[in-house]
Enzyme design. Structure first.
Site, PDB file in Angstrom:
ATOM      1  N   ASN A  16       0.832  -1.217   0.000  1.00  0.00           N
ATOM      2  CA  ASN A  16       0.000   0.000   0.000  1.00  0.00           C
ATOM      3  C   ASN A  16       0.860   1.258   0.000  1.00  0.00           C
ATOM      4  OD1 ASN A  16      -3.048  -0.417   0.107  1.00  0.00           O
ATOM      5  ND2 ASN A  16      -2.305  -2.001   1.495  1.00  0.00           N
ATOM      6  N   ILE A  95      -2.653  -0.896  17.458  1.00  0.00           N
ATOM      7  CA  ILE A  95      -3.831  -0.071  17.745  1.00  0.00           C
ATOM      8  C   ILE A  95      -3.390   1.145  18.558  1.00  0.00           C
ATOM      9  CG2 ILE A  95      -6.030  -0.004  19.001  1.00  0.00           C
ATOM     10  CD1 ILE A  95      -6.448  -2.938  18.125  1.00  0.00           C
ATOM     11  N   ASN A 110      -6.864   5.202   7.675  1.00  0.00           N
ATOM     12  CA  ASN A 110      -6.409   3.807   7.686  1.00  0.00           C
ATOM     13  C   ASN A 110      -7.078   3.041   6.553  1.00  0.00           C
ATOM     14  OD1 ASN A 110      -5.271   1.318   8.838  1.00  0.00           O
ATOM     15  ND2 ASN A 110      -7.357   0.851   9.500  1.00  0.00           N
ATOM     16  N   HIS A 112      -8.456  -0.644   5.562  1.00  0.00           N
ATOM     17  CA  HIS A 112      -8.829  -1.935   6.159  1.00  0.00           C
ATOM     18  C   HIS A 112      -9.342  -2.858   5.049  1.00  0.00           C
ATOM     19  CE1 HIS A 112     -10.000  -4.757   9.215  1.00  0.00           C
ATOM     20  NE2 HIS A 112     -11.131  -4.931   8.545  1.00  0.00           N
ATOM     21  N   ASP A 153     -11.065   0.509  13.925  1.00  0.00           N
ATOM     22  CA  ASP A 153     -11.833   0.483  12.665  1.00  0.00           C
ATOM     23  C   ASP A 153     -13.194   1.165  12.797  1.00  0.00           C
ATOM     24  OD1 ASP A 153      -9.767  -0.969  11.382  1.00  0.00           O
ATOM     25  OD2 ASP A 153     -10.575  -2.857  12.111  1.00  0.00           O
ATOM     26  N   ALA A 182      -9.006  -3.086  -5.021  1.00  0.00           N
ATOM     27  CA  ALA A 182      -9.593  -2.074  -4.123  1.00  0.00           C
ATOM     28  C   ALA A 182      -8.547  -1.251  -3.382  1.00  0.00           C
ATOM     29  CB  ALA A 182     -10.547  -2.750  -3.139  1.00  0.00           C
TER      30      ALA A 182
HETATM   31  C1  GAR Z   1      -3.237  -4.736   3.799  1.00  0.00           C
HETATM   32  O1  GAR Z   1      -4.095  -5.697   3.252  1.00  0.00           O
HETATM   33  C2  GAR Z   1      -4.001  -3.825   4.731  1.00  0.00           C
HETATM   34  O2  GAR Z   1      -5.280  -3.521   4.294  1.00  0.00           O
HETATM   35  C3  GAR Z   1      -4.033  -4.658   5.984  1.00  0.00           C
HETATM   36  O3  GAR Z   1      -2.755  -5.252   6.051  1.00  0.00           O
HETATM   37  C4  GAR Z   1      -2.214  -5.396   4.734  1.00  0.00           C
HETATM   38  C5  GAR Z   1      -0.852  -4.743   4.667  1.00  0.00           C
HETATM   39  O4  GAR Z   1      -0.217  -4.997   3.461  1.00  0.00           O
HETATM   40  N1  GAR Z   1      -4.339  -3.851   7.132  1.00  0.00           N
HETATM   41  C6  GAR Z   1      -5.053  -4.289   8.174  1.00  0.00           C
HETATM   42  O5  GAR Z   1      -5.470  -5.430   8.259  1.00  0.00           O
HETATM   43  C7  GAR Z   1      -5.297  -3.256   9.265  1.00  0.00           C
HETATM   44  N2  GAR Z   1      -6.330  -3.683  10.150  1.00  0.00           N
HETATM   45  P1  GAR Z   1       0.955  -4.053   2.907  1.00  0.00           P
HETATM   46  O6  GAR Z   1       2.008  -3.939   4.003  1.00  0.00           O
HETATM   47  O7  GAR Z   1       1.494  -4.813   1.713  1.00  0.00           O
HETATM   48  O8  GAR Z   1       0.372  -2.729   2.534  1.00  0.00           O
END
Ligand code: GAR
Length: 202
Positions: A16, A95, A110, A112, A153, A182
């Site tokens: 991300n 958190i 954030n 999610h 969240d 998404a």
């Molecule tokens: C992503 O899928 C993000 O949406 C999720 O962790 C992953 C991180 O991936 N976040 C959560 O679950 C927060 N509650 P990344 O390090 O490759 O961006």
């Protein structure tokens, strides 16, 4: 041109974060600039992604702090020192308390990996979210960008995008589809939207 200064909080692979960097380079994020990446893990690959793009990085480890308050104080000091306007949590697996989030009302967002209010809150993070969605048997899932407050969240929703669950999906396959279809789209879009409103309000 004046831009909002963005700090991205990470813990892992940082896909991300990469989507945000790419969006900045393409001009999708035009009213903000990522000036700092903070990780709560030393080995987060996201830190390398930041360094490759000459973005300053910092590591703050919870276990090196005596309390949650000390951990959050360190984060807060970094944000103040770097004059950060907007905090983007991109896979940040910690958190934050109301004590911290109150200092940044409508200034922390954030991503999610589900359609809130489904499969969210304490214990729902990363792959666990997709495991829960498959176990429940939903046919549609997705991702949500929301403001961060003291409720995990629970802050106001900024953007959502739905993604189909397909026959034979594993948590890993579903996670990848949710990211591609998404997360990597709406996180940059929502970031630009908030940066624009910050700049407009100055
Ligand atoms: C992503 O899928 C993000 O949406 C999720 O962790 C992953 C991180 O991936 N976040 C959560 O679950 C927060 N509650 P990344 O390090 O490759 O961006």
């Amino acid at each position: 041109m004046l831009k909002a200064k963005i700090a991205v909080l990470v813990s892992g692979g940082g896909t991300n974060l990469q989507a945000l960097i790419d969006a900045q380079n393409k001009g999708i994020i035009k009213d903000g600039e990522i000036t700092l990446v903070i990780s709560n893990r030393k080995d987060a690959y996201a830190l390398e992604r930041a360094s490759k793009h000459n973005i300053d990085t910092a590591v703050v480890l919870r276990k090196e702090c005596k309390s949650q308050e000390e951990f959050e104080d360190k984060l807060h000091s970094l944000l103040v020192e770097n004059r950060i306007d907007l905090v983007v949590m991109a896979g940040f697996m910690s958190i934050l308390s109301g004590n911290f989030t109150d200092k940044y009302k409508n200034r922390i967002i954030n991503i999610h990996p589900s359609l809130i209010p489904s499969f969210c809150g304490k214990g729902f993070y990363g792959l666990h979210v997709h495991e829960a969605a498959l176990e429940y048997g939903v046919k549609v899932t997705g991702a949500t960008v929301h403001f961060v407050n003291e409720i995990p969240d629970g802050g106001r929703i900024i953007m959502q995008k739905a993604v189909a669950v397909e026959e034979g999906d594993t948590p890993e396959i579903l996670q990848k589809r949710v990211m591609e279809e998404a997360e990597w789209i709406i996180l940059p879009q929502a970031t630009q939207k908030i940066c624009k409103s910050i700049i407009g309000g100055r």
